[in-house]
Motif scaffolding. Sequence first.
Motif, PDB file in Angstrom:
ATOM      1  N   LEU A   1      94.641 113.534 155.119  1.00 34.81           N
ATOM      2  CA  LEU A   1      95.933 112.963 155.502  1.00 34.81           C
ATOM      3  C   LEU A   1      96.580 112.378 154.250  1.00 34.81           C
ATOM      4  CD1 LEU A   1      95.167 111.166 158.888  1.00 34.81           C
ATOM      5  CD2 LEU A   1      96.247 113.382 158.523  1.00 34.81           C
ATOM      6  N   ARG A   2      97.440 113.170 153.650  1.00 37.53           N
ATOM      7  CA  ARG A   2      98.111 112.764 152.410  1.00 37.53           C
ATOM      8  C   ARG A   2      99.604 112.997 152.560  1.00 37.53           C
ATOM      9  NH1 ARG A   2      94.259 113.493 147.757  1.00 37.53           N
ATOM     10  NH2 ARG A   2      96.094 113.631 146.461  1.00 37.53           N
ATOM     11  N   VAL A   3     100.368 112.099 152.003  1.00 34.04           N
ATOM     12  CA  VAL A   3     101.818 112.258 152.020  1.00 34.04           C
ATOM     13  C   VAL A   3     102.349 111.880 150.643  1.00 34.04           C
ATOM     14  CG1 VAL A   3     102.249 109.938 152.940  1.00 34.04           C
ATOM     15  CG2 VAL A   3     103.949 111.735 153.270  1.00 34.04           C
ATOM     16  N   GLU A   4     103.322 112.632 150.204  1.00 27.71           N
ATOM     17  CA  GLU A   4     103.911 112.405 148.885  1.00 27.71           C
ATOM     18  C   GLU A   4     105.388 112.097 149.064  1.00 27.71           C
ATOM     19  OE1 GLU A   4     104.840 115.303 145.205  1.00 27.71           O
ATOM     20  OE2 GLU A   4     102.729 115.217 145.806  1.00 27.71           O
TER      21      GLU A   4
ATOM     22  N   MET B   1     105.843 109.487 136.855  1.00 29.83           N
ATOM     23  CA  MET B   1     104.475 109.044 136.991  1.00 29.83           C
ATOM     24  C   MET B   1     104.072 109.142 138.462  1.00 29.83           C
ATOM     25  SD  MET B   1     102.809 105.332 136.131  1.00 29.83           S
ATOM     26  CE  MET B   1     102.108 105.759 134.571  1.00 29.83           C
ATOM     27  N   ILE B   2     102.837 109.496 138.708  1.00 33.99           N
ATOM     28  CA  ILE B   2     102.305 109.579 140.068  1.00 33.99           C
ATOM     29  C   ILE B   2     101.401 108.377 140.313  1.00 33.99           C
ATOM     30  CG2 ILE B   2     100.848 110.888 141.640  1.00 33.99           C
ATOM     31  CD1 ILE B   2     101.773 113.418 140.195  1.00 33.99           C
ATOM     32  N   HIS B   3     101.666 107.670 141.400  1.00 29.86           N
ATOM     33  CA  HIS B   3     100.848 106.524 141.796  1.00 29.86           C
ATOM     34  C   HIS B   3     100.030 106.940 143.015  1.00 29.86           C
ATOM     35  CE1 HIS B   3     103.205 103.840 139.204  1.00 29.86           C
ATOM     36  NE2 HIS B   3     104.268 104.491 139.650  1.00 29.86           N
ATOM     37  N   GLU B   4      98.721 106.985 142.869  1.00 27.87           N
ATOM     38  CA  GLU B   4      97.852 107.316 143.996  1.00 27.87           C
ATOM     39  C   GLU B   4      97.491 106.025 144.713  1.00 27.87           C
ATOM     40  OE1 GLU B   4      94.673 110.058 143.290  1.00 27.87           O
ATOM     41  OE2 GLU B   4      95.820 111.092 141.734  1.00 27.87           O
ATOM     42  N   LEU B   5      97.867 105.955 145.991  1.00 25.70           N
ATOM     43  CA  LEU B   5      97.693 104.736 146.774  1.00 25.70           C
ATOM     44  C   LEU B   5      97.000 105.036 148.094  1.00 25.70           C
ATOM     45  CD1 LEU B   5     101.355 103.443 146.361  1.00 25.70           C
ATOM     46  CD2 LEU B   5      99.370 102.688 145.059  1.00 25.70           C
ATOM     47  N   LYS B   6      96.383 104.011 148.650  1.00 23.46           N
ATOM     48  CA  LYS B   6      95.815 104.112 149.989  1.00 23.46           C
ATOM     49  C   LYS B   6      96.886 103.689 150.985  1.00 23.46           C
ATOM     50  CE  LYS B   6      91.226 102.788 148.394  1.00 23.46           C
ATOM     51  NZ  LYS B   6      90.194 101.745 148.468  1.00 23.46           N
ATOM     52  N   ILE B   7      96.824 104.277 152.180  1.00 20.80           N
ATOM     53  CA  ILE B   7      97.749 103.895 153.244  1.00 20.80           C
ATOM     54  C   ILE B   7      96.978 103.872 154.558  1.00 20.80           C
ATOM     55  CG2 ILE B   7      98.531 106.264 153.643  1.00 20.80           C
ATOM     56  CD1 ILE B   7     101.334 105.087 154.240  1.00 20.80           C
ATOM     57  N   ASN B   8      97.276 102.905 155.379  1.00 14.70           N
ATOM     58  CA  ASN B   8      96.655 102.804 156.694  1.00 14.70           C
ATOM     59  C   ASN B   8      97.149 103.961 157.556  1.00 14.70           C
ATOM     60  OD1 ASN B   8      96.686 101.893 159.633  1.00 14.70           O
ATOM     61  ND2 ASN B   8      95.426 100.284 158.682  1.00 14.70           N
ATOM     62  N   GLU B   9      96.265 104.526 158.345  1.00 13.37           N
ATOM     63  CA  GLU B   9      96.637 105.678 159.175  1.00 13.37           C
ATOM     64  C   GLU B   9      97.825 105.364 160.080  1.00 13.37           C
ATOM     65  OE1 GLU B   9      94.593 108.956 162.171  1.00 13.37           O
ATOM     66  OE2 GLU B   9      93.379 107.331 161.345  1.00 13.37           O
ATOM     67  N   ARG B  10      97.883 104.125 160.544  1.00 13.12           N
ATOM     68  CA  ARG B  10      98.994 103.695 161.404  1.00 13.12           C
ATOM     69  C   ARG B  10     100.338 103.929 160.717  1.00 13.12           C
ATOM     70  NH1 ARG B  10      99.997  97.351 162.610  1.00 13.12           N
ATOM     71  NH2 ARG B  10     102.077  97.553 163.472  1.00 13.12           N
ATOM     72  N   TRP B  11     100.409 103.626 159.426  1.00 12.37           N
ATOM     73  CA  TRP B  11     101.666 103.762 158.687  1.00 12.37           C
ATOM     74  C   TRP B  11     101.857 105.161 158.126  1.00 12.37           C
ATOM     75  CZ3 TRP B  11     104.524 100.258 160.354  1.00 12.37           C
ATOM     76  CH2 TRP B  11     104.036  98.980 160.607  1.00 12.37           C
ATOM     77  N   TYR B  12     100.771 105.879 157.931  1.00 15.50           N
ATOM     78  CA  TYR B  12     100.850 107.236 157.382  1.00 15.50           C
ATOM     79  C   TYR B  12     101.819 108.101 158.190  1.00 15.50           C
ATOM     80  CZ  TYR B  12      99.653 112.133 156.925  1.00 15.50           C
ATOM     81  OH  TYR B  12      99.740 113.490 156.790  1.00 15.50           O
ATOM     82  N   TYR B  13     101.663 108.086 159.507  1.00 16.04           N
ATOM     83  CA  TYR B  13     102.491 108.945 160.354  1.00 16.04           C
ATOM     84  C   TYR B  13     103.967 108.566 160.271  1.00 16.04           C
ATOM     85  CZ  TYR B  13      98.095 110.687 162.089  1.00 16.04           C
ATOM     86  OH  TYR B  13      96.853 111.251 162.160  1.00 16.04           O
ATOM     87  N   HIS B  14     104.249 107.280 160.135  1.00 18.75           N
ATOM     88  CA  HIS B  14     105.644 106.845 160.010  1.00 18.75           C
ATOM     89  C   HIS B  14     106.252 107.310 158.687  1.00 18.75           C
ATOM     90  CE1 HIS B  14     105.728 104.431 163.641  1.00 18.75           C
ATOM     91  NE2 HIS B  14     104.540 103.960 163.306  1.00 18.75           N
ATOM     92  N   VAL B  15     105.474 107.230 157.623  1.00 26.06           N
ATOM     93  CA  VAL B  15     105.961 107.700 156.318  1.00 26.06           C
ATOM     94  C   VAL B  15     106.140 109.213 156.363  1.00 26.06           C
ATOM     95  CG1 VAL B  15     105.408 107.925 153.866  1.00 26.06           C
ATOM     96  CG2 VAL B  15     104.973 105.767 155.040  1.00 26.06           C
TER      97      VAL B  15
ATOM     98  N   VAL C   1      95.147 108.407 153.422  1.00 21.37           N
ATOM     99  CA  VAL C   1      94.364 107.593 154.355  1.00 21.37           C
ATOM    100  C   VAL C   1      92.915 107.695 153.887  1.00 21.37           C
ATOM    101  CG1 VAL C   1      93.634 107.302 156.750  1.00 21.37           C
ATOM    102  CG2 VAL C   1      95.971 108.068 156.238  1.00 21.37           C
ATOM    103  N   PRO C   2      92.298 106.578 153.471  1.00 21.42           N
ATOM    104  CA  PRO C   2      90.961 106.634 152.864  1.00 21.42           C
ATOM    105  C   PRO C   2      89.900 107.314 153.729  1.00 21.42           C
ATOM    106  CG  PRO C   2      91.873 104.428 152.657  1.00 21.42           C
ATOM    107  CD  PRO C   2      92.803 105.217 153.530  1.00 21.42           C
ATOM    108  N   GLU C   3      89.891 107.033 155.019  1.00 24.08           N
ATOM    109  CA  GLU C   3      88.860 107.593 155.898  1.00 24.08           C
ATOM    110  C   GLU C   3      89.089 109.072 156.181  1.00 24.08           C
ATOM    111  OE1 GLU C   3      91.023 105.034 157.305  1.00 24.08           O
ATOM    112  OE2 GLU C   3      89.886 103.613 156.106  1.00 24.08           O
TER     113      GLU C   3
END
Length: 115
Positions: free
Chosen positions: A47-50, A1-15, A41-43
């Motif tokens: 910027l998407r990471v899987e 299953m794929i879960h589409e979630l929002k992530i803060n840009e600050r954490w996006y780069y770390h992930v 990242v909503p804005e």
Amino acid sequence: MIHELKINERWYYHVRDLTKNVEIRVHDRDYQAGDTLLMTVPEKGWLRVERRITHVLPAGLADGIGHGYVALSLDDGGKLAEVEERARRAEASNAPLRGTITRLTREVRELRGAR
């Protein structure tokens, strides 16, 4: 299953850069090992990471995770194995170069000693 979630840009780069391998989330979905998190990242929708979930730790099984939350361990998308393989290849391809450097260093020392 794929879960589409929002992530803060600050954490996006770390992930994305694999320096953050655990995601703490509200346990409002049926997260399972093997599921995929598609975090955006909503804005900045580009910027998407899987990442794939490798382990699910609900709040009741660990201290420090608040009631109603879950810790999700994330895989590295095979990137660690890829990096290790590239390092192994680089090491093998640099072996002749290291031999040449060693030989030239010896020759320079011998020439300096002959003066």
